[in-house]
Structures are given as C-alpha cells and as structure tokens.
Design an enzyme around this catalytic site. Structure first.
Site, PDB file in Angstrom:
ATOM      1  N   PRO A   1       0.769  -1.144  -0.047  1.00 54.37           N
ATOM      2  CA  PRO A   1      -0.190  -0.130   0.036  1.00 54.37           C
ATOM      3  C   PRO A   1       0.972   1.398   0.170  1.00 54.37           C
ATOM      4  O   PRO A   1       1.868   1.249   0.733  1.00 54.37           O
ATOM      5  CB  PRO A   1      -0.794  -0.116   1.275  1.00 54.37           C
ATOM      6  CG  PRO A   1      -0.824  -1.599   1.666  1.00 54.37           C
ATOM      7  CD  PRO A   1       0.564  -2.153   1.031  1.00 54.37           C
ATOM      8  N   GLU A   2       0.491   2.273  -0.832  1.00 49.00           N
ATOM      9  CA  GLU A   2       1.253   3.511  -0.874  1.00 49.00           C
ATOM     10  C   GLU A   2       0.340   4.390  -0.086  1.00 49.00           C
ATOM     11  O   GLU A   2      -0.750   4.260   0.361  1.00 49.00           O
ATOM     12  CB  GLU A   2       1.661   3.996  -2.443  1.00 49.00           C
ATOM     13  CG  GLU A   2       2.420   2.900  -3.110  1.00 49.00           C
ATOM     14  CD  GLU A   2       3.133   3.360  -4.240  1.00 49.00           C
ATOM     15  OE1 GLU A   2       3.134   4.651  -4.461  1.00 49.00           O
ATOM     16  OE2 GLU A   2       3.447   2.648  -5.238  1.00 49.00           O
TER      17      GLU A   2
END
Length: 269
Positions: A2-3
C-alpha cells in the site's frame, strides 16, 4: 505494498469508527511482526482515542499518553468488525473498542508494524521524514534545493522519504509521465520550469488516487472491504509494451532501483 493514498484511504475509513471511542484492550495473537510489538501498546487499557492521523505511510492512533503507530508493510490491511468475530490465520492484532467493535490488523507476510510513541516524543522511524506531499511544505523551492546536488535518477530521488514522503513507485511513474520528465534523468538536471510543473502534478496525482479510494493491488482493500479504483486511471504504470495514451509510441519498461519503471520515450525528455 500500500502506498500513501491507500494508507490515507484506510485512515479515512477507520477514523469514524475509532474517534471518540475508548480503547478497551489490545489483543496481540502474534507480537513478532516486522518489529516486536512493545509492551506499551498492550498496556493501553480503557484509554480514550483522541484522533487517527497519518505521517507518511504510518497511521497514528492518538491516545492521552502517546500514539499507537501502525504500518501496513507489504500485505497488511485493517478492518473494523464486531469484536466477537472469530480470528483467521493472519489476524494478528485487535484493538477492542467500547462500541463492541474491533480494529483488526491482518498481515499475511508480517512485514507490518504496531509500535508506540510516547507523547511529546518522535519515534525514530518518523524523525527524519521529509514533508508531506499534499502540504505546503512540499513546494518548488523545497524540491529545487533537494534536487540541486543529486546526480541519481530523478525518480529515485522523488521516492526518497527524506525528500518528500509517500511518493511510491506507482505515483512516481505516473507523475513523471504527466510532467513529461524521463525517470532516468539526473535529478540535478531538472530546470526550474520542470520542477514548477512536477510539484503540482505530484500533488494532483496523489489527491486523485485518494479520491478514487486508492489503487487496487494484490493485498490492499479499504477498511469497509471495497477496493480502490485508481488503477483504472493509470497511464504508464503496469503498461510497459503498450501504446502511450498520448502519442501511441510503445512504452518502455526498465528496472530502476530494483523497481519497475515505465515511460514514454517520445513524451518524456
């Protein structure tokens, strides 16, 4: 992994369920995540949750005595569910709430983290972070200074959390394409005009991803179980060998800093 947009979407998803609640108890079924879950986290009994904030890719659950820091790692995700929901194999941490609900961390690969930061202190993992990309602190003057003496590829510098936090691989690819800048260019070679164009593009790209609910990747889902939809709008990332959406030139894909890097040899200079 996840960014930043996915982490911000998680924050927005869980915050209404945690704010103004009491943290009744923390259950740790597995304490050995990326780092061992400290005793201070488990000691937080019957504490009011003041807010849920974010710093870079870290979520901060703020309590009177300090913050529980949550990082999702490579495969972690959070869900809010009834506290009596049976745990599955990789459900490692529960934060039990006075509402009868629980915030549950599921992390298949155990690269995530649940840590503690005392009130008034800054955890070492957060101490050297650069500005938030959506804040006024990330601006052309700041980026100009950061790039001035850097001979490495601009994409790698843009992904350096000491320069600006949260511009991960996906969004660095997308922003550089929109700004017309080759990712392999030496950072110090960018002109003032290019930097002035790049900063708002980075901000707009991340803001759009947050609005769309994050990018759907292998392991990410929102707190309510709905996926993100930004992947439908990706212009270059994951499209190596396909035609450029602007000029139809075949997009090149290379490895840069051990990460997939996609660009248009015609549109990006």
């Amino acid at each position: 992994m996840p960014e930043l947009p996915e982490v911000e979407v998680s924050r927005q998803g869980i915050s209404p369920h945690l704010s103004n609640q009491q943290l009744v108890k923390v259950i740790a079924r597995q304490r050995q995540l990326r780092w061992y879950v400290p005793d201070e986290v488990l000691a937080q009994l019957n504490q009011p949750i003041l807010s849920v904030t974010r710093r870079a890719k870290y979520l901060l659950i703020q309590l009177p005595q300090g913050d529980i820091i949550v990082h999702l790692g490579m495969s972690g995700h959070l869900k809010v569910l009834s506290a009596d929901t049976p745990a599955t194999k990789h459900d490692h941490i529960d934060l039990l709430l006075s509402s009868g609900m629980a915030l549950r961390l599921n992390d298949t690969r155990r690269f995530g983290a649940v840590l503690w930061q005392h009130k008034g202190e800054v955890h070492p993992l957060l101490a050297s972070l650069g500005p938030e990309p959506l804040s006024d602190a990330f601006n052309p003057a700041q980026l100009t200074q950061a790039l001035a003496k850097r001979g490495s590829a601009v994409k790698l510098v843009l992904m350096d959390n000491q320069v600006v936090v949260g511009v991960g691989n996906i969004y660095a690819n997308e922003a550089l394409f929109k700004a017309g800048i080759l990712p392999t260019r030496p950072a110090k070679s960018l002109t003032s005009a290019e930097i002035n164009a790049l900063v708002p593009v980075v901000k707009d790209t991340l803001a759009a991803a947050i609005k769309q609910g994050g990018t759907t990747l292998k392991d990410f889902s929102q707190a309510d179980g709905k996926p993100g939809y930004f992947a439908q709008q990706l212009l270059v990332y994951g499209r190596g060998g396909q035609p450029c959406v602007t000029c139809s030139t075949t997009l090149n894909e290379i490895r840069l800093g051990q990460r997939s890097t996609v660009f248009c040899p015609q549109c990006q200079r």
